[in-house]
Design an enzyme around this catalytic site. Structure first.
Site, PDB file in Angstrom:
ATOM      1  N   THR A 283       0.764  -1.308  -0.073  1.00  0.00           N
ATOM      2  CA  THR A 283       0.189  -0.045  -0.074  1.00  0.00           C
ATOM      3  C   THR A 283       0.840   1.027   0.032  1.00  0.00           C
ATOM      4  O   THR A 283       0.734   2.154  -0.873  1.00  0.00           O
ATOM      5  CB  THR A 283      -0.986  -0.097   1.199  1.00  0.00           C
ATOM      6  OG1 THR A 283      -1.943  -1.038   1.063  1.00  0.00           O
ATOM      7  CG2 THR A 283      -1.939   1.203   1.351  1.00  0.00           C
TER       8      THR A 283
ATOM      9  N   ASN B 111      -5.395  -9.684  -7.194  1.00  0.00           N
ATOM     10  CA  ASN B 111      -5.359 -10.340  -6.095  1.00  0.00           C
ATOM     11  C   ASN B 111      -6.781 -10.955  -5.937  1.00  0.00           C
ATOM     12  O   ASN B 111      -7.196 -11.798  -5.089  1.00  0.00           O
ATOM     13  CB  ASN B 111      -5.218  -9.119  -5.058  1.00  0.00           C
ATOM     14  CG  ASN B 111      -6.292  -8.016  -5.286  1.00  0.00           C
ATOM     15  OD1 ASN B 111      -6.132  -7.293  -6.167  1.00  0.00           O
ATOM     16  ND2 ASN B 111      -7.147  -7.582  -4.212  1.00  0.00           N
TER      17      ASN B 111
ATOM     18  N   HIS C 265       3.936 -10.012   3.555  1.00  0.00           N
ATOM     19  CA  HIS C 265       3.247 -10.823   4.095  1.00  0.00           C
ATOM     20  C   HIS C 265       2.345 -11.855   3.284  1.00  0.00           C
ATOM     21  O   HIS C 265       1.636 -12.501   3.573  1.00  0.00           O
ATOM     22  CB  HIS C 265       1.983 -10.233   5.221  1.00  0.00           C
ATOM     23  CG  HIS C 265       1.097  -9.055   4.532  1.00  0.00           C
ATOM     24  ND1 HIS C 265      -0.376  -9.622   4.300  1.00  0.00           N
ATOM     25  CD2 HIS C 265       0.920  -8.097   3.741  1.00  0.00           C
ATOM     26  CE1 HIS C 265      -0.902  -8.628   3.828  1.00  0.00           C
ATOM     27  NE2 HIS C 265      -0.263  -7.707   3.442  1.00  0.00           N
TER      28      HIS C 265
ATOM     29  N   CYS D 174      -9.852  -6.243   1.413  1.00  0.00           N
ATOM     30  CA  CYS D 174      -9.781  -4.925   1.812  1.00  0.00           C
ATOM     31  C   CYS D 174     -11.304  -4.423   1.398  1.00  0.00           C
ATOM     32  O   CYS D 174     -11.662  -3.452   1.907  1.00  0.00           O
ATOM     33  CB  CYS D 174      -8.956  -4.334   1.072  1.00  0.00           C
ATOM     34  SG  CYS D 174      -7.437  -4.922   0.719  1.00  0.00           S
TER      35      CYS D 174
HETATM   36  N1  PMP Z   1      -1.543  -4.597  -3.905  1.00  0.00           N
HETATM   37  C1  PMP Z   1      -2.224  -5.785  -4.113  1.00  0.00           C
HETATM   38  C2  PMP Z   1      -2.436  -6.363  -5.629  1.00  0.00           C
HETATM   39  C3  PMP Z   1      -2.647  -6.867  -3.131  1.00  0.00           C
HETATM   40  O1  PMP Z   1      -3.188  -7.829  -3.090  1.00  0.00           O
HETATM   41  C4  PMP Z   1      -2.485  -6.251  -1.838  1.00  0.00           C
HETATM   42  C5  PMP Z   1      -2.705  -6.893  -0.606  1.00  0.00           C
HETATM   43  N2  PMP Z   1      -4.154  -7.044  -0.362  1.00  0.00           N
HETATM   44  C6  PMP Z   1      -1.806  -4.792  -1.599  1.00  0.00           C
HETATM   45  C7  PMP Z   1      -1.496  -4.082  -2.811  1.00  0.00           C
HETATM   46  C8  PMP Z   1      -1.647  -4.034  -0.623  1.00  0.00           C
HETATM   47  O2  PMP Z   1      -0.661  -4.815   0.255  1.00  0.00           O
HETATM   48  P1  PMP Z   1      -0.295  -4.333   1.846  1.00  0.00           P
HETATM   49  O3  PMP Z   1      -1.115  -5.285   2.594  1.00  0.00           O
HETATM   50  O4  PMP Z   1       1.269  -4.860   1.893  1.00  0.00           O
HETATM   51  O5  PMP Z   1      -0.364  -2.938   2.125  1.00  0.00           O
END
Ligand code: PMP
Length: 388
Positions: A78, A157, A207, A331
């Site tokens: 993010t 994702n 993660h 999310c």
């Molecule tokens: N981009 C994608 C494609 C993701 O799948 C995610 C995690 N859901 C993120 C960004 C955000 O990553 P983070 O949890 O490390 O902030």
């Protein structure tokens, strides 16, 4: 009777931290460990922490075939996505205000784009075809003389569909336009050789490959040439691009998890490919299902399916004590809005409201997959019986 732990099939959301990684991280936390501030290099303890960071940086750079000083450690993808989009747009706003992205990006890209629109930038949101794919030619067609950058994800994702990144990178190199790739669902799992593929910025999150939450990086190729603007000002850590005391344990955990993922990449890929195909074959033999997204161009770690006439909420609720799966992305769950990714692919009606994401990891066994499929089939029969 104790409640059984559900089989966790939501690894696209997050993964458990590898136990070797946990123990390595612990050795950078307590009073017996290497807890000093890595910027306090006046003393030996600080130097030891700084050297652990340097080793981690080298490990990450080796994985992506880039230079150590091109890695900017962040709290995850993010932050890396925010840094890439806002950092570049705000540094180059005088040169042109057009940015290209797609309608199926993660919210951390889309919300940055919305913020940039409010600042006067123009954003083109490409839509994928019904298979979730963005054609390289369609990127070429929307480029303008004032296009500053293109930001696209490597692996979606929700569907696992993978974009033709090398072909797009080639087009953008020729056009002299910056290319940012969100590789949160790809890093560690697939070889991303930045010496081979001309990507300017790459976002990584630990993660997703058995590293800690709250760790990742933005890789910025030819950083010195780019003059990015920082998002966080302060003591000037991370080449003045991301101030704040470096979280040694997080960074070491990230690099160790990446090293393990890279060492086992081929084996893990073969394993999850077998699991995904087995899952699909087993389920298909008993129930009519629709696979959302092009399976030929998708990550074996992620699968998105709709079961005819079964809503995802009903299915997930029926399965609460047996398997952990999600509808759409974590999310945006908690809201009743169906997936904007599937909607952009033209999926509507029952298939949209019935979509569930199932995601795998190196830790799953064929036996667990068999159990999960059996649980899904039984849950579908229960839902059908209830609605009769
Ligand atoms: N981009 C994608 C494609 C993701 O799948 C995610 C995690 N859901 C993120 C960004 C955000 O990553 P983070 O949890 O490390 O902030």
């Amino acid at each position: 009777m104790p409640i059984k732990t559900p089989i966790y099939l939501d690894t696209a959301s997050t993964t458990p931290v590898d136990s070797f990684v946990v123990s390595k991280m612990m050795s950078f936390l307590g009073v017996e460990g290497c807890y000093a501030n890595p910027s306090s290099t006046a003393h030996r303890l600080g130097q030891e922490a700084a050297s652990a960071i340097a080793v981690a940086r080298k490990t990450v750079a080796a994985e992506f075939r880039c230079k150590s000083d091109e890695i900017i450690f962040t709290s995850g993808a993010t932050e890396a996505n925010n840094m890439a989009l806002l950092g570049i747009a705000r540094a180059y706003s005088s040169r042109g205000g057009h940015i290209v992205t797609s309608a199926i990006e993660h919210k951390s890209v889309l919300e940055c784009c919305h913020a940039l629109e409010r600042e006067g930038f123009e954003i083109t949101y490409l839509t994928p075809n019904s298979a979730g794919w963005i054609d390289a030619e369609s990127v070429k067609q929307v480029l303008r003389p004032d296009t500053l950058m293109v930001s696209l994800m490597h692996t979606n994702n929700e569907t696992g569909v993978q974009q033709p990144i090398p072909a797009i990178a080639e087009i953008l190199t020729e056009a002299g336009i910056l290319f940012h790739v969100d590789a949160a669902q790809a890093a560690g799992k697939f070889l991303l050789d930045l010496d081979e593929i001309p990507i300017d910025m790459l976002s990584v999150s630990a993660h997703k490959f058995h590293g800690p939450k709250g760790a990742g990086c933005l890789i910025v190729r030819n950083r010195r040439r780019l003059h990015m603007k920082p998002l966080i000002y302060g003591g000037g850590q991370e080449f003045n691009l991301r101030s704040g005391t470096l979280a040694t344990h997080q960074i070491v955990g990230f690099s160790e998890a990446l090293r393990i993922a890279a060492n086992n990449r081929e084996h893990d890929l073969a394993h999850v490919t077998k699991l995904k195909l087995f899952f699909l074959a087993q389920l298909r033999s008993k129930l009519p299902i629709q696979v959302n997204g092009d399976i030929e161009h998708s990550s074996p770690y992620i699968m998105n399916i709709s079961l005819a006439g079964i809503s995802s909420d009903a299915l997930i609720n029926q399965l609460l004590n047996e398997i952990a799966i999600s509808s759409g992305s974590a999310c945006s769950s908690g809201t009743i809005e169906p997936s904007y990714v599937l909607r952009a692919m033209g999926i509507e009606g029952d298939a949209l409201y019935g979509a569930v994401r199932i995601s795998f990891s190196r830790h799953h066994s064929v036996n667990e997959i068999t159990q999960a499929v059996t649980s899904i089939i039984a849950a579908v029969y229960r839902i059908q019986a209830l609605s009769e």
